[in-house]
Design a protein around this motif. Sequence first.
Motif, short mmCIF file in Angstrom:
data_model
loop_
_atom_site.label_atom_id
_atom_site.label_comp_id
_atom_site.label_asym_id
_atom_site.label_seq_id
_atom_site.Cartn_x
_atom_site.Cartn_y
_atom_site.Cartn_z
N ALA A 328 0.86 -1.18 0.00
CA ALA A 328 0.00 0.00 0.00
C ALA A 328 0.89 1.23 0.00
N GLU A 329 0.42 2.29 -0.62
CA GLU A 329 1.21 3.49 -0.67
C GLU A 329 0.87 4.35 0.54
N HIS A 330 1.87 4.67 1.33
CA HIS A 330 1.64 5.55 2.47
C HIS A 330 2.96 6.16 2.88
N GLN A 413 3.42 4.76 18.26
CA GLN A 413 2.42 4.01 17.51
C GLN A 413 1.18 4.86 17.23
N ALA A 414 0.79 5.71 18.16
CA ALA A 414 -0.38 6.57 17.92
C ALA A 414 -0.11 7.48 16.72
N THR A 416 1.98 6.86 14.30
CA THR A 416 2.07 6.03 13.09
C THR A 416 0.67 5.67 12.58
N VAL A 417 -0.23 5.35 13.50
CA VAL A 417 -1.61 5.04 13.07
C VAL A 417 -2.25 6.28 12.43
N VAL A 420 -0.29 6.79 8.90
CA VAL A 420 -0.59 5.72 7.93
C VAL A 420 -2.10 5.66 7.65
N GLY A 421 -2.90 5.85 8.68
CA GLY A 421 -4.36 5.81 8.51
C GLY A 421 -4.91 7.06 7.86
N GLU A 422 -4.05 8.07 7.70
CA GLU A 422 -4.49 9.36 7.12
C GLU A 422 -5.79 9.82 7.75
N VAL A 423 -5.81 9.75 9.08
CA VAL A 423 -7.02 10.15 9.81
C VAL A 423 -7.15 11.67 9.74
N ARG A 427 -11.25 14.58 12.63
CA ARG A 427 -11.69 13.34 13.26
C ARG A 427 -10.74 12.94 14.38
N LEU A 428 -9.45 13.08 14.10
CA LEU A 428 -8.43 12.75 15.09
C LEU A 428 -8.67 13.51 16.39
N ALA A 431 -10.09 11.71 19.28
CA ALA A 431 -9.31 10.65 19.95
C ALA A 431 -8.69 11.27 21.20
N ALA B 414 -2.76 4.98 20.73
CA ALA B 414 -2.77 4.32 19.41
C ALA B 414 -4.09 3.61 19.19
N THR B 416 -6.91 4.34 20.65
CA THR B 416 -7.97 5.35 20.54
C THR B 416 -8.01 5.95 19.14
#
Lengths: 451, 451
Positions: A328-330, A413-414, A416-417, A420-423, A427-428, A431, B414, B416
Amino acid sequence: MRSFDVVVIGAGPGGEVAAGRLAEAGLDVAIVEADKVGGECSYYACMPSKALLRPGELLAEARRTPGVAAAVTGDLDVAAVLRRRDELIGGLDDAGQLPWLAERGITLVRGWGRLAGEKRVRVGDEILEARRAVILAGGTRAALPAIDGLADAEPWTNRAAVTTPVIPESLIVLGGGVVGSELSQAFTSLGARVTLIPGERGLLPREEPFAGEQVAQSLTEQGVDIRIGARAQAVRRTGLGVDVTLSDGVTVTAAEILVAAGRTPQAADLGLDTVGVDSPRVDENMRVPGSSWLYVVGDLNGKALFTHMAKYQAAIAAGDILGEPMAAEHLADGPGSPRVIFTEPQVAAVGHTTATAAAAGLDVRVIDLPTDGNAGGAFTGGPRGTARFLVDTDRDVLVGVTLTGSNVADFLQAATVAVVGEVPLRRLRHAIPAFPTRSEVWLYLFNALGI
Amino acid sequence: MRSFDVVVIGAGPGGEVAAGRLAEAGLDVAIVEADKVGGECSYYACMPSKALLRPGELLAEARRTPGVAAAVTGDLDVAAVLRRRDELIGGLDDAGQLPWLAERGITLVRGWGRLAGEKRVRVGDEILEARRAVILAGGTRAALPAIDGLADAEPWTNRAAVTTPVIPESLIVLGGGVVGSELSQAFTSLGARVTLIPGERGLLPREEPFAGEQVAQSLTEQGVDIRIGARAQAVRRTGLGVDVTLSDGVTVTAAEILVAAGRTPQAADLGLDTVGVDSPRVDENMRVPGSSWLYVVGDLNGKALFTHMAKYQAAIAAGDILGEPMAAEHLADGPGSPRVIFTEPQVAAVGHTTATAAAAGLDVRVIDLPTDGNAGGAFTGGPRGTARFLVDTDRDVLVGVTLTGSNVADFLQAATVAVVGEVPLRRLRHAIPAFPTRSEVWLYLFNALGI
C-alpha cells in the motif's frame, strides 16, 4: 539438486518472516544462513544494545524521582547487566531459534548463499532450485571508513561492542548516528569514559535538528566528551590502547575504539551478475524490476534499515508470491518509516521531518510542543523533550511526527496510526488522551490547531 | 445584576475548558466556584493519587530489573513522596490557577451557583444574568453507601485519603472500582496494611474480567488483603480505629476506613426545577433537550466520569455556543471513553469490552495477546499483561481494546486513534511498530488476523 518452492538467503528478521509466512501457507521453503539464524538484530544490534541501555535509563529515573531517590544508594551492577544481555542474545548460540523453523517445516541450509543463474542458489558445492522465487535478505555489515590506520587498529564494530564481556575503562566512538549515540550512552552508564566523535554532520543527522541537539546535551551531562566538528584523521593502536588524531590537531586516547559509521549492504557476493541484475533495488512488492521471481527484503534493498521494516517488507514479498498482494502506498514507508532511538531523551519519529517535507515540496504547518508539558509529565521528572507535528494543511492530515523525551518509544504508535491511517485532523481531534497521561500532548496539538 | 454572555457553574476541568474557549473567542464569561478553582481532579483525585502511586511503581520496576536491583537498598522515602504530592496539589491553595482565568478575562465568582430561572444564576444574594448560555459543570462527590454506622465512623473519602499528611498504620478500603484499587496499591506501597473489601461485583467490574483478576492477584502479591465476596455490614469507630463487620461474620479492624463506592452527581441543589428540568442529561452537543441555552458538561451529566472527557465535552459545548459545532459520532465517547487505571498492572481501555459489545449486538472477533510477549517486553520485566482487541469483522475495524501491563497508560492513544479514526484493519496493518518496542503487540495482532 534439492528443489524448493522458495529459497530465502539470510535468516535475519526479514528472511525468517518471509520463510515463515510462505511455509505457513503450505509452500516448501529453504532458508540459507552463513552466520546465525536470527540475524544481526538478535545478537549484535537491537536486542543487546537495549539490554545495555535500559538499566542505566531506569536507574536515572529512579534517582530523579522524589521518594525513590532515597532508596537508591548503589550503582549499576555491571556484571548483572552483562549477564542479562547474555541471556537475551542466547549466549550467541542460535539453537533457540531453530525450533521456530522446524515447526514450520522450513529447511535450514548452513552456508553462504549466492545466486547461480535463474531460480538457482549456490551454497558451497550445492545448487538449490527455487521453483517459484528467491528472496535475498542478506542484510548489511558495519561500514569501515577510510581513515588512516583504522583498519589495522582492531576497531570494534557494533558486534564487538554489544557482546563485550567486560566494559573497557575508556572508549572512543566514531560516528554520531543511532549506533554511535546509543552506545555512547550505554557505555557511559556502565562506567566507561566515552569520547564521541560524531563527524561533520553532528548527532542524528537524519532527524529533526532539535533531536540531535537534545541528545548531545544529555550525553554531555551524562559525562560523554563530544568532539563536535572534529574529524578523525588517523588511528593507531599502541600498547596502552588506541590514539586518534583529530582534524583540530588534538589526540584522544582510549582503551578501545568503536566504529559506528553506517552500514554497507552485503550485496557484493550475492551473484546478482549471474542473473543480469546490477543492484538490489526493488519495486513496491520487493521484487527486482523486470524479474518475476527475484525479491530483496530488509536492509539489503536500502529502503529502510530497520528490523521492523524488514519484517514488513518480508510480509509484502510473501504476499506477492502467494498471490495476495498487500503493498500500500503511504508515508510511513521508506525514509519515513517509524524509528526509535533509545537514548535519553529517546527520539521517536514517523513520516516526514521538516527537511524532508520541504524537499518533497509539501506545505506543512509545524506545531512544536513540550512533550512533558502536561499533567502526565509531572510524574516522570524526565528531560523536557519536544513533540513536533507536521500538518499538511491542504489535506488536513499529519505527515510527520517527531517526539523526544523520556520513555517515548511507545508514544510513536499513535502517531504512526494517524499518519498511515491518514485520519483527518477533525476526526483525530475526537481521539481523547486519558488524563493524566503524557499522551495529552495530542490534546495540546488540537488546542494549538484551534480544533 | 451583573451580566455575562455565558455563566459557567463549576471551575473543575470541564468548567475551566468551557470558560477558557468561550473567553478566547471573545465572549464575556463568569465562572462560579464554591470550592477550589481546578476542581476535584487537581486536588483530590487524579493528580494526588498518581503522585502517591508512581514512586512505588517505579521502585518495583527498579527492584525487578537485573543490574538495577543491586543499586536499590532502601525503601521509599514516604515523607518525600508526600512532599511531592503536596507540591502537585499546590498545598490545596488554588491561587496558582487564578492567573489562567485572569489572563483570559474570565470573572471568578466565589460561592455556590444555582439556576434561578431562565438564564439566571444565583450565587448567595447575587443574581448573574447569562445572555447566551449557562453551563453546569458541578461534578460529583463521593457516594456514601447505606451501611450501618458508616456515616458516624468518620470515614475517609478520596479527599481525606489522597491529602493525608501521614500514612496510617492500617486502612480498610470499601469498594473495588478505580479509586479503591488505585488507593489500595498506593497505601500498601507507602507502608499501610490494607484490607480491600471490593463488594459483590469484585474488582474493576466495568472492565474485561481479566483486568480485575490480574489486578486482584497483583494487589494480593503486594500485600493487600482482599476479601472477595464479603460485604461490609456494620462499621464502628472505636478508640483504636475502625471495626468493620463483614457478611461472613468476620470483623476486620484498621486505623482508618476509606469509602470508594462510586460517585454521586452534585445535582440536588442546582435549581434545575426553576427552569422545569428534572435531570442533567444532555444531547450530543451537551445541551439539555428542549433548551436553547442550558448545557451540562463533565461528571454531572453522567456520560463518562473522566477529567479528559469533561474537557472534551466542554469543547463541544463551547463549540455549539459559538456556532462551530464539533460533536461527532464515534465509539470512544460515553461508556467507551478512553480510560486508564494506574494500578500494577495498569489497565488501559477504549471502546467496547466483550460484555458491552455483546449487549450492543455486535459480532466481534476477540484476539487476546500477551502485552509483553514480544522483544520489547524483554526489557521491562513487568507483569505479563493481556491485550484484548475486539474486531468488528463486518466493518473491518477495531471496536474495543483493553490492555493490561506495566506502564501501558500511553499505549492507549494508538488504540484510541484506531477506534475513533475507524482506520480499516487492512490499512492499519501498515502502521508498523518500531522494533524492539512493546508496541509490537500491534504486529502480533496483525499476525493473529492473518493480514
